[in-house]
Design a protein around this motif. Structure first.
Motif, PDB file in Angstrom:
ATOM      1  N   VAL A  33     -62.274 -14.940  -5.317  1.00 44.84           N
ATOM      2  CA  VAL A  33     -61.244 -15.360  -6.280  1.00 44.84           C
ATOM      3  C   VAL A  33     -59.983 -14.530  -6.095  1.00 44.84           C
ATOM      4  O   VAL A  33     -60.062 -13.301  -6.042  1.00 44.84           O
ATOM      5  N   ASP A  34     -58.850 -15.190  -5.983  1.00 42.75           N
ATOM      6  CA  ASP A  34     -57.564 -14.476  -5.981  1.00 42.75           C
ATOM      7  C   ASP A  34     -56.452 -15.468  -6.310  1.00 42.75           C
ATOM      8  O   ASP A  34     -56.334 -16.501  -5.639  1.00 42.75           O
ATOM      9  N   PRO A  35     -55.634 -15.173  -7.319  1.00 41.39           N
ATOM     10  CA  PRO A  35     -54.562 -16.113  -7.670  1.00 41.39           C
ATOM     11  C   PRO A  35     -53.382 -16.091  -6.694  1.00 41.39           C
ATOM     12  O   PRO A  35     -52.496 -16.942  -6.772  1.00 41.39           O
ATOM     13  N   ASP A  82     -58.366 -19.973  -9.181  1.00 44.12           N
ATOM     14  CA  ASP A  82     -58.879 -19.675 -10.527  1.00 44.12           C
ATOM     15  C   ASP A  82     -60.231 -18.977 -10.350  1.00 44.12           C
ATOM     16  O   ASP A  82     -60.566 -18.542  -9.254  1.00 44.12           O
ATOM     17  N   TYR A  83     -61.015 -18.883 -11.407  1.00 47.40           N
ATOM     18  CA  TYR A  83     -62.274 -18.126 -11.304  1.00 47.40           C
ATOM     19  C   TYR A  83     -63.483 -18.984 -10.927  1.00 47.40           C
ATOM     20  O   TYR A  83     -64.614 -18.510 -10.926  1.00 47.40           O
ATOM     21  N   SER A  84     -63.249 -20.265 -10.587  1.00 45.94           N
ATOM     22  CA  SER A  84     -64.384 -21.167 -10.350  1.00 45.94           C
ATOM     23  C   SER A  84     -65.277 -20.720  -9.183  1.00 45.94           C
ATOM     24  O   SER A  84     -66.479 -20.967  -9.188  1.00 45.94           O
ATOM     25  N   ASN A  94     -65.657  -6.289  -8.085  1.00 45.99           N
ATOM     26  CA  ASN A  94     -64.301  -6.491  -8.594  1.00 45.99           C
ATOM     27  C   ASN A  94     -63.290  -5.567  -7.919  1.00 45.99           C
ATOM     28  O   ASN A  94     -63.404  -4.344  -8.015  1.00 45.99           O
ATOM     29  N   THR A  95     -62.327  -6.175  -7.253  1.00 48.37           N
ATOM     30  CA  THR A  95     -61.262  -5.388  -6.607  1.00 48.37           C
ATOM     31  C   THR A  95     -59.881  -5.801  -7.127  1.00 48.37           C
ATOM     32  O   THR A  95     -58.871  -5.411  -6.547  1.00 48.37           O
ATOM     33  N   ALA A  96     -59.848  -6.586  -8.207  1.00 48.14           N
ATOM     34  CA  ALA A  96     -58.557  -7.136  -8.651  1.00 48.14           C
ATOM     35  C   ALA A  96     -57.676  -6.059  -9.256  1.00 48.14           C
ATOM     36  O   ALA A  96     -58.100  -5.324 -10.137  1.00 48.14           O
TER      37      ALA A  96
END
Ligand code: APR
Length: 334
Positions: A33-35, A82-84, A94-96
């Motif tokens: 996941v990445d926006p 998104d987080y789908s 988690n690396t966000a």
């Protein structure tokens, strides 16, 4: 092997994680996941349309997938803005967040100075996990490490065994590397642990440092060891200063993979982990780096080891620094 590992944040660390999880086949599926790239509302609509169609996460997943035939691995990689993509993951890494980066004058922020910006990101991360995989075990890497794990705990309220931070394995790796280099021996022979917070107060535990089971003092004098311990405490900054564009990303990813592997294969491996303390080491309610047994349930046990008086005092100072950043989290949350 796990069914699915979700990686949140597909930047430098997230990219290494996704490729290594596939290469090591730690899970049948990887969700990334990445926006990014972020659409700038001030840009002309044509530009916004172009950026809206781009995706770091989907692009990296496609790139890795197209390499799978070459390395002969069957892993399903899915990316999303998104987080789908992390739906039903068993394990989340988690690396966000924003990493430390050298300023034009060569100085760089402390990990703690990333708090304000990374707290906002962490709230989105927590919401994503809650919605998509509320039962996942979570390993968090984003900085300031101990305070971000504390924040995830506030939002997710997981069982103690299911939420942890990755820092000790990285810091211990740095300590071991410097010792191996100075003693001119294989890195495989060096065993050592760094405890406490993931900041400049971290505690390289000399009494745990051995070369092939022999106390490190047989190989290196006090002055050399003091210099190594000081370098270890600042090792992340040393890399930030050299890279210029960001912070270390290969060694943190490998360290988190060591933890993920212990969980995926139920290895019951003793590793330093940022774990919730509930009375251990005289600390209650904070996440601090301590040795733990990692297995299929995540943190199977927090181990309480004997420290020398000096190490104990240094550990308490480090806990004080973690408490200060967590107090800031509390102040920002009201
Ligand atoms: N949800 C998911 N990902 C996000 C979000 C969000 N809300 N906000 C930002 N990101 C993504 C960014 O788009 C970026 O691609 O997180 C990624 C972080 O990657 P990098 O900037 O390359 O940083 P990296 O070096 O991977 O470090 C990540 O780990 O060691 C720590 O201090 C470091 O906090 C930083 C984190």
């Amino acid at each position: 092997m796990l069914n699915k590992i979700g990686v949140i944040g597909g930047g430098y660390i997230g990219g290494v994680l996704a490729q290594e999880i596939a290469k090591r086949r730690l899970a049948r599926e990887v969700g990334l996941v990445d926006p990014a790239p972020f659409v700038n509302p001030d840009d002309p609509p044509e530009r916004q349309e172009v950026v809206g169609k781009q995706s770091v996460a989907i692009g990296k997943c496609l790139d890795i997938s197209e390499g799978l035939p070459t390395i002969g691995k069957d892993v399903k990689l899915t990316g999303s803005k998104d987080y789908s993509a992390i739906k039903d993951a068993d394990l989340i890494i988690n690396t966000a967040g924003v990493p430390r980066k050298a300023r034009p004058d060569g100085t760089f922020p402390t990990r703690e100075e990333l708090l304000t910006i990374n707290l906002k990101v962490t709230n989105q991360v927590a919401a994503g996990i809650k919605e998509m995989c509320p039962n996942a075990t979570v390993i968090s890497i984003a900085n300031p490490l101990d305070a971000i794990v504390y924040t995830l705990n506030k939002a997710l309220k997981p069982a103690k065994n299911k939420l942890m931070g990755m820092a000790g394995q990285l810091d211990s790796g740095r300590y071991c590397y410097f010792v191996a280099e100075a003693a001119n021996v294989s890195v495989e022979n060096v065993n050592a642990m760094v405890m406490g917070g993931h900041g400049d107060t971290m505690v390289p535990v000399r009494s745990s440092c051995q070369i092939a089971g022999i106390p490190v003092e047989k190989f290196l004098d006090d002055e050399t060891l003091k210099a190594i311990e000081a370098r270890t405490r600042k090792a992340g900054g040393e890399v930030v200063g050299l890279l210029g564009f960001g912070s270390a990303f290969v060694s943190p990813a490998w360290a988190a993979l060591e933890m993920a592997e212990a969980i995926a294969y139920d290895k019951r491996k003793v590793l330093p982990v940022c774990a919730k303390l509930e009375g251990e080491y005289g600390v209650d309610g904070l996440f601090v780096g301590v040795p733990c047994i990692l297995g299929k349930n995540g943190i199977e046990k927090v181990l309480e080891i004997d420290l020398t008086a000096d190490e104990k005092a240094a550990f308490e100072r480090s806990v004080g620094a973690v408490r200060k950043t967590c107090d800031e989290v509390e102040a920002m949350s009201v």
